[in-house]
Each structure stands twice: as C-alpha cells, then as structure tokens.
Write a protein that holds these residues in place. Sequence first.
Motif, mmCIF file in Angstrom:
data_model
loop_
_atom_site.group_PDB
_atom_site.id
_atom_site.type_symbol
_atom_site.label_atom_id
_atom_site.label_comp_id
_atom_site.label_asym_id
_atom_site.label_seq_id
_atom_site.Cartn_x
_atom_site.Cartn_y
_atom_site.Cartn_z
ATOM 1 N N UNK A 159 0.894 -1.074 -0.002
ATOM 2 C CA UNK A 159 0.050 0.374 -0.054
ATOM 3 C C UNK A 159 1.032 1.323 0.081
ATOM 4 N N UNK A 160 2.071 1.153 0.550
ATOM 5 C CA UNK A 160 2.899 2.311 0.646
ATOM 6 C C UNK A 160 3.318 2.950 -1.032
ATOM 7 N N UNK A 161 3.152 1.727 -1.916
ATOM 8 C CA UNK A 161 3.429 2.221 -3.178
ATOM 9 C C UNK A 161 2.546 3.295 -3.654
ATOM 10 N N UNK A 162 1.224 3.095 -2.972
ATOM 11 C CA UNK A 162 0.242 4.131 -3.524
ATOM 12 C C UNK A 162 0.431 5.509 -2.775
ATOM 13 N N UNK A 163 1.608 5.500 -1.975
ATOM 14 C CA UNK A 163 1.684 7.081 -1.325
ATOM 15 C C UNK A 163 2.701 7.791 -2.251
ATOM 16 N N UNK A 164 3.074 7.130 -3.165
ATOM 17 C CA UNK A 164 4.202 7.999 -4.005
ATOM 18 C C UNK A 164 3.593 9.121 -4.877
ATOM 19 N N UNK A 165 2.415 9.102 -5.362
ATOM 20 C CA UNK A 165 1.802 10.477 -5.887
ATOM 21 C C UNK A 165 1.604 11.382 -4.790
ATOM 22 N N UNK A 166 1.145 10.869 -3.570
ATOM 23 C CA UNK A 166 0.884 12.121 -2.565
ATOM 24 C C UNK A 166 2.155 12.563 -1.969
ATOM 25 N N UNK A 167 3.149 11.843 -1.957
ATOM 26 C CA UNK A 167 4.352 12.249 -1.636
ATOM 27 C C UNK A 167 4.953 13.389 -2.499
ATOM 28 N N UNK A 168 4.774 12.972 -3.884
ATOM 29 C CA UNK A 168 5.488 14.028 -4.657
ATOM 30 C C UNK A 168 4.631 15.334 -4.485
ATOM 31 N N UNK A 169 3.016 15.270 -4.311
ATOM 32 C CA UNK A 169 2.320 16.447 -4.277
ATOM 33 C C UNK A 169 2.982 17.304 -2.968
ATOM 34 N N UNK A 170 3.056 16.457 -1.733
ATOM 35 C CA UNK A 170 3.371 17.304 -0.574
ATOM 36 C C UNK A 170 4.734 17.817 -0.750
ATOM 37 N N UNK A 171 5.816 16.937 -1.511
ATOM 38 C CA UNK A 171 7.062 17.596 -1.656
ATOM 39 C C UNK A 171 7.138 18.923 -2.341
ATOM 40 N N UNK A 172 6.356 18.792 -3.614
ATOM 41 C CA UNK A 172 6.077 20.249 -4.355
ATOM 42 C C UNK A 172 5.414 21.320 -3.596
ATOM 43 N N UNK A 173 4.516 20.992 -2.731
ATOM 44 C CA UNK A 173 3.828 22.016 -2.089
ATOM 45 C C UNK A 173 4.810 22.741 -0.880
ATOM 46 N N UNK A 373 13.091 24.549 4.657
ATOM 47 C CA UNK A 373 11.867 23.995 3.905
ATOM 48 C C UNK A 373 11.841 23.508 2.941
ATOM 49 N N UNK A 374 12.702 24.129 1.871
ATOM 50 C CA UNK A 374 13.047 23.430 0.744
ATOM 51 C C UNK A 374 13.732 22.332 0.720
ATOM 52 N N UNK A 375 14.646 22.120 1.613
ATOM 53 C CA UNK A 375 15.359 20.807 2.005
ATOM 54 C C UNK A 375 14.429 19.729 2.399
ATOM 55 N N UNK A 376 13.526 20.112 3.179
ATOM 56 C CA UNK A 376 12.643 19.067 3.540
ATOM 57 C C UNK A 376 11.836 18.664 2.454
ATOM 58 N N UNK A 377 11.395 19.589 1.458
ATOM 59 C CA UNK A 377 10.496 19.105 0.331
ATOM 60 C C UNK A 377 11.389 18.156 -0.610
ATOM 61 N N UNK A 378 12.740 18.517 -0.795
ATOM 62 C CA UNK A 378 13.381 17.578 -1.532
ATOM 63 C C UNK A 378 13.595 16.091 -1.050
ATOM 64 N N UNK A 379 14.055 16.218 0.299
ATOM 65 C CA UNK A 379 13.804 15.044 1.056
ATOM 66 C C UNK A 379 12.549 14.287 0.796
ATOM 67 N N UNK A 380 11.561 14.719 1.006
ATOM 68 C CA UNK A 380 10.207 14.188 0.813
ATOM 69 C C UNK A 380 10.147 13.653 -0.605
ATOM 70 N N UNK A 381 10.449 14.369 -1.504
ATOM 71 C CA UNK A 381 10.634 13.923 -2.901
ATOM 72 C C UNK A 381 11.437 12.793 -3.086
ATOM 73 N N UNK A 382 12.618 12.774 -2.455
ATOM 74 C CA UNK A 382 13.407 11.394 -2.620
ATOM 75 C C UNK A 382 12.674 10.049 -2.183
ATOM 76 N N UNK A 383 11.688 10.254 -1.005
ATOM 77 C CA UNK A 383 11.289 9.360 -0.518
ATOM 78 C C UNK A 383 9.986 8.807 -1.336
ATOM 79 N N UNK A 384 9.484 9.714 -2.146
ATOM 80 C CA UNK A 384 8.601 9.642 -3.218
ATOM 81 C C UNK A 384 9.187 8.714 -4.258
ATOM 82 N N UNK A 385 10.427 9.076 -4.912
ATOM 83 C CA UNK A 385 10.980 8.410 -5.777
ATOM 84 C C UNK A 385 11.250 7.062 -5.272
ATOM 85 N N UNK A 386 11.592 6.435 -4.190
ATOM 86 C CA UNK A 386 11.904 5.123 -3.766
ATOM 87 C C UNK A 386 10.563 4.550 -3.439
ATOM 88 N N UNK A 387 9.569 5.180 -2.761
ATOM 89 C CA UNK A 387 8.181 4.493 -2.654
ATOM 90 C C UNK A 387 7.493 4.081 -4.172
#
Length: 433
Positions: A159-173, A373-387
């Motif tokens: 199910x965590x694989x379904x989180x990738x699009x949400x992580x992408x949106x959150x990271x960009x936000x 905050x920008x660094x946090x966004x990129x960190x979440x983006x990396x997580x989204x790429x992994x998931x």
Amino acid sequence: MKYLQYKTLKWKIIKQLSNLNFSIGLLLTISTISILGTVIEQDKNIDFYQFNYPIKPDISYVINWKNILYFGLNHIYTNWWFILLIALFFCSLITCTFSQQMPSLRNARHWKFIPYNKNKNSNIDYLPIKSFINIIYSLSQHNYYVFQRNNKIYGYKGLIGRLAPIFVHISIIITLTGNMLGLFTGFISQEIIPKGETFHIQNFIKSGKYSYLPYNIIGKIDNFSIEYNPNSSIKQFYSSISLKNNKNENLIQQKIYVNSPLKFHGLTFYQTSWNLEGLKIQIDNKLIQQKLQEIKINKIRTWIYNFNFTNHNSLFFLVNGLNNKILIYNSSGQLLQSIQTNETFNIHGHQITIKEIIPSTGIQIKTDPGIPIVYLGFFILIISIITSYLSYNQIWINIENNKIHLKGTTNRGQLTFEEELTQIQKYYIKVTI
C-alpha cells in the motif's frame, strides 16, 4: 438560490483546480517561463539590456530591451504574474491531493469482495480445493493483508506504493512554500570592507517585502590573507570575521573562504571577492594613507598609485598582490626600486617605507528562512521516488465449481507479480500435502 449558485461555482472551481491536465499545464507554463529566466539575465541595469538586446528589424525584434522591461522579464521570479502562477499551481496541488489522492488512498485500504471479469484478467489461476485456511495462510506468509467473507478472500500488499503520488504533491507544496517564504522574507547584501574596518548590513542587492534587518549585529574584518600557488596564481583567499552585538560583546569569530561561509542565527556570510584598497606610506616621520587605482596589464590585475613627490617628480607605485614586491617607477617609466612592505628606501634625501598594503574583502550576506523547508521538500521527493518503485498488489479468491479461482492485479512489475502468484500456489500445495 444565491447559496446554491455559490456552492455550484465553488465546486466548479475545485473541480478545475484538481484537474490533472490543468495542473500539468500550469507546471509546463512555469517551467517554460523559468527556462526563459535562465536565458535572459536577471536583475541587471537598463544599460545592460539596451546593449545586449537592441531593437533590430528581425526575429529578435520580439526579445528586445523594451519588451523585456515592459513585461518584467528582467526580474521574472519576483514578478506578480509569475507569483500568481505559482499560487495557482500551489492551490491546484492542494486541491488535487485532498480531493483525489487522499480518497484514492483511503479506498485502497478497504477490502473489496467484488466479482471479477475473467475475460479482462490475465492472472487467473485455478487451484484444487483442499484447505481454504491454507490459502489464507499462504497469502499471509507472502506479507499480504487478508480479509475473508464467506467463500471469498481479498488480499493486498504494498500500500505504501500508493503513497508515491501523494508524497510528490506534498514535496512540491513544501518546496513552493519554502521558495515563497525565502522570496518574501529573505535578503541578499553585498559589502566591500577594508581590512580592520567594521561594517553594518546595509548594501542590499535583493530583499523581500517582509525581510527583517538585524540591526543589533556589527561585523568586523579582523584580517585578510591570500594563499598563492607556486606559479603565483591565487589558490584561495581568506577573511577573518568577528560579529558583535550593539553592546560590543563578541558573538562569534571565524575565518571564511570560498565555499566555507560563516553561519550565525540564520545569516550566512560568504567570501565572494577581494581588492587592494590603498597603501600606508611613511615618509620620514609622517604616515599617510593613499588609495590605489586598479588597472590591467596584460590581463593581470594591477594596482597603481601616483605620488607627486615634488613639483617636478612623481613616483608610481605598482602592486600586483599582497605578497609580491612593490615596484616603484619615476615619471620617465624607469624602475627605481623593488621592495617588500616595511622595507625602507631613500630618494631625494627622504626615507620612504611602505608600511602596509590595505586589502578589502567582498562579503555577501544572505538570509533565507525558506531553505530548511525547501530541503525538507526535496527529502520527501526522494522518499516518493523510492516508494514509487514499490508495487501495489491485489488478489481476489473465489470458490466456484469446486475450484479455487485466484485472480491478481498489480500496478507495476507484472512479471515479478506473476512469479509471486506461482510461489503462492506452490506454497499452498506444499502446506496442504
């Protein structure tokens, strides 16, 4: 009636903002404009654009200095219409996240004992009925979450694989939030300070509308030095900076150089440039301080000072570095002396000593509260790429015609999923023997 019209209009706006094509269109527009901002130099003076983008009767007529200034292409990233596009994209991502992605995630967590169409499914296998419990056990051993109702079974995993699009949106936000915070509350200041002088943060290159100037911090350049290579080229230059408060209390002291700034309470002091400002000259018992003028000789930075020694004699002091010798010429261009600092020479009955070469250092002071905050966004983006590489697998099992019908679907890794289905079947047969 008005309330219904307002509600209808609100849902139309939400529907438009959450539309995927609308979001992609905004992203492509912002990317195109950003590319244009890298092609056209930003934040230059008018003379620069008039010289580099003249008005010509050809295709370049569209991109000329008048149009650049009229449309604000000389400061794209702070222009009101660019910020409006960012705000629209920000709202579109938030709306899409909460109106589509979050409900989709909640729906993925629900068990679905739905009938399946055999004609539309390529992953249907038939197993003999030996033990209904064992097929549940087989799924559990392969890390599936299993739900049973009567003679139907539903299982899912990844199910965590379904989180990738949400992580992408959150990271960009989060990244956009950090960028906007830095834009409105950050500033950049450039200071040229001679060695031994104190300075305040005041010469602003760029500042946000709500930026805050720390008036209680005073800086001082304690020392400046240059490290040379064996061929006399500059290897590195250093500035020793000390910061004090308005009570003259020491706060911090550090030597900085290129790529090694001083950081203090959100302020970052970068080493950017250097210059030679003047000479301290002792003539007999009199100490004077004179300014140097920079020139280039064979593309090499050189500093010169014209000293009118008498009405008919002038001395020219040439300096090309802190550690190099100082060359002294007369008005006829004849080399008189080649000396180091604190070395005395005699001319026309006077003793002259170059006591010190006064350097200045270029310091850029920057504050940007949005960087973490920008660094946090990129960190979440990396997580989204992994998931995003994790598969979301679903399995439905029915009992029909004295056979176990096993159906499976996945959103990626089809071959790997088919192998897993085979392993589940083998494991089921193994535990039921």
